[in-house]
Design a protein around this motif. Structure first.
Motif, mmCIF file in Angstrom:
data_model
loop_
_atom_site.group_PDB
_atom_site.id
_atom_site.type_symbol
_atom_site.label_atom_id
_atom_site.label_comp_id
_atom_site.label_asym_id
_atom_site.label_seq_id
_atom_site.Cartn_x
_atom_site.Cartn_y
_atom_site.Cartn_z
ATOM 1 N N GLY A 180 0.826 -1.196 0.000
ATOM 2 C CA GLY A 180 0.000 0.000 0.000
ATOM 3 C C GLY A 180 0.861 1.247 0.000
ATOM 4 O O GLY A 180 1.993 1.239 -0.466
ATOM 5 N N ASP A 181 0.303 2.319 0.543
ATOM 6 C CA ASP A 181 1.011 3.583 0.574
ATOM 7 C C ASP A 181 1.772 3.824 1.868
ATOM 8 O O ASP A 181 2.483 4.806 1.984
ATOM 9 C CB ASP A 181 0.017 4.742 0.388
ATOM 10 N N ASP A 182 1.618 2.925 2.853
ATOM 11 C CA ASP A 182 2.188 3.250 4.155
ATOM 12 C C ASP A 182 3.359 2.383 4.609
ATOM 13 O O ASP A 182 4.086 2.773 5.523
ATOM 14 C CB ASP A 182 1.111 3.280 5.233
ATOM 15 N N TYR A 183 3.611 1.229 4.004
ATOM 16 C CA TYR A 183 4.745 0.393 4.398
ATOM 17 C C TYR A 183 5.594 0.046 3.178
ATOM 18 O O TYR A 183 5.075 -0.432 2.163
ATOM 19 C CB TYR A 183 4.283 -0.902 5.075
ATOM 20 N N HIS A 184 6.899 0.273 3.313
ATOM 21 C CA HIS A 184 7.853 -0.033 2.253
ATOM 22 C C HIS A 184 9.025 -0.775 2.894
ATOM 23 O O HIS A 184 9.507 -0.384 3.956
ATOM 24 C CB HIS A 184 8.351 1.245 1.576
ATOM 25 N N TYR A 185 9.457 -1.832 2.217
ATOM 26 C CA TYR A 185 10.551 -2.649 2.732
ATOM 27 C C TYR A 185 11.684 -2.666 1.710
ATOM 28 O O TYR A 185 11.434 -2.711 0.500
ATOM 29 C CB TYR A 185 10.067 -4.080 2.997
ATOM 30 N N PHE A 186 12.913 -2.643 2.211
ATOM 31 C CA PHE A 186 14.098 -2.717 1.365
ATOM 32 C C PHE A 186 15.040 -3.767 1.931
ATOM 33 O O PHE A 186 15.299 -3.799 3.139
ATOM 34 C CB PHE A 186 14.833 -1.373 1.311
ATOM 35 N N TYR A 187 15.533 -4.610 1.035
ATOM 36 C CA TYR A 187 16.583 -5.546 1.368
ATOM 37 C C TYR A 187 17.686 -5.311 0.346
ATOM 38 O O TYR A 187 17.442 -5.376 -0.865
ATOM 39 C CB TYR A 187 16.084 -6.999 1.297
ATOM 40 N N VAL A 188 18.890 -4.996 0.837
ATOM 41 C CA VAL A 188 19.995 -4.708 -0.074
ATOM 42 C C VAL A 188 21.207 -5.555 0.291
ATOM 43 O O VAL A 188 21.482 -5.805 1.453
ATOM 44 C CB VAL A 188 20.366 -3.204 -0.076
ATOM 45 N N LYS A 189 21.916 -6.002 -0.734
ATOM 46 C CA LYS A 189 23.138 -6.787 -0.567
ATOM 47 C C LYS A 189 24.325 -5.906 -0.951
ATOM 48 O O LYS A 189 24.258 -5.153 -1.916
ATOM 49 C CB LYS A 189 23.123 -8.003 -1.489
ATOM 50 N N GLY A 190 25.412 -6.015 -0.193
ATOM 51 C CA GLY A 190 26.618 -5.261 -0.513
ATOM 52 C C GLY A 190 26.586 -3.825 -0.006
ATOM 53 O O GLY A 190 27.407 -3.013 -0.414
ATOM 54 N N TYR A 191 25.665 -3.524 0.878
ATOM 55 C CA TYR A 191 25.562 -2.184 1.463
ATOM 56 C C TYR A 191 25.557 -2.325 2.978
ATOM 57 O O TYR A 191 25.054 -3.301 3.524
ATOM 58 C CB TYR A 191 24.301 -1.475 0.987
ATOM 59 N N SER A 192 26.121 -1.303 3.663
ATOM 60 C CA SER A 192 26.300 -1.418 5.109
ATOM 61 C C SER A 192 25.409 -0.493 5.924
ATOM 62 O O SER A 192 25.281 -0.688 7.131
ATOM 63 C CB SER A 192 27.761 -1.142 5.468
ATOM 64 N N ASP A 193 24.808 0.516 5.313
ATOM 65 C CA ASP A 193 23.995 1.468 6.065
ATOM 66 C C ASP A 193 23.019 2.153 5.112
ATOM 67 O O ASP A 193 23.126 2.017 3.892
ATOM 68 C CB ASP A 193 24.885 2.515 6.741
#
Length: 136
Positions: free
Chosen positions: A68-81
């Motif tokens: 929806g418009d209120d929850y966003h998730y990110f999963y990243v590889k090779g990044y520390s912050d």
């Protein structure tokens, strides 16, 4: 006796007005927040299913998932912050609000997982993903 009643009534009115003004000018509306390695309980099943699929991929380093418009998730590889920010620009004559998720490059085995919650009444018309964050 009437002087005391009038004085106390006036004092109560003044304190009420001052209290109202203080609340009115200090209560800012919720716009955006984010957490590392957290999933809202109501979103857990959907997000874990999405996350299982993204962790198996080797092609992409940055994965995003919106509920929806209120929850966003990110999963990243090779990044520390990550640095998450809220911004507003003008698009023509209209305000355009956006979230920016700016990731800091790290070692190949580093991973970042974040949950961003935003107020859909205020935020956001778009999401910007960047990887130029160099900060501490």
């Amino acid at each position: 006796m009437r002087k005391h009643f009038f004085f106390y009534s006036l004092l109560v009115c003044m304190l009420t007005v001052v209290g109202y003004l203080q609340v009115m000018y200090t209560d800012e509306p919720f716009i955006v927040s984010y957490d590392h390695d957290q999933i809202k309980l109501e979103n857990e099943e959907k997000v874990l299913n999405w996350l299982d699929g993204t962790q198996m991929e080797n092609d992409s380093k940055i994965h995003s998932y919106s509920l929806g418009d209120d929850y966003h998730y990110f999963y990243v590889k090779g990044y520390s912050d990550v640095l998450v920010s809220y911004g507003m620009d003008l698009k023509g004559d209209n305000p355009y609000t956006f979230l920016t998720a700016n990731f800091k490059e790290g070692k190949p085995d580093d991973e970042v997982f974040i949950e961003i919650e935003s107020n859909p009444l205020i935020c956001c018309d778009g999401i910007v993903v960047d990887d130029s964050y160099k900060g501490e």
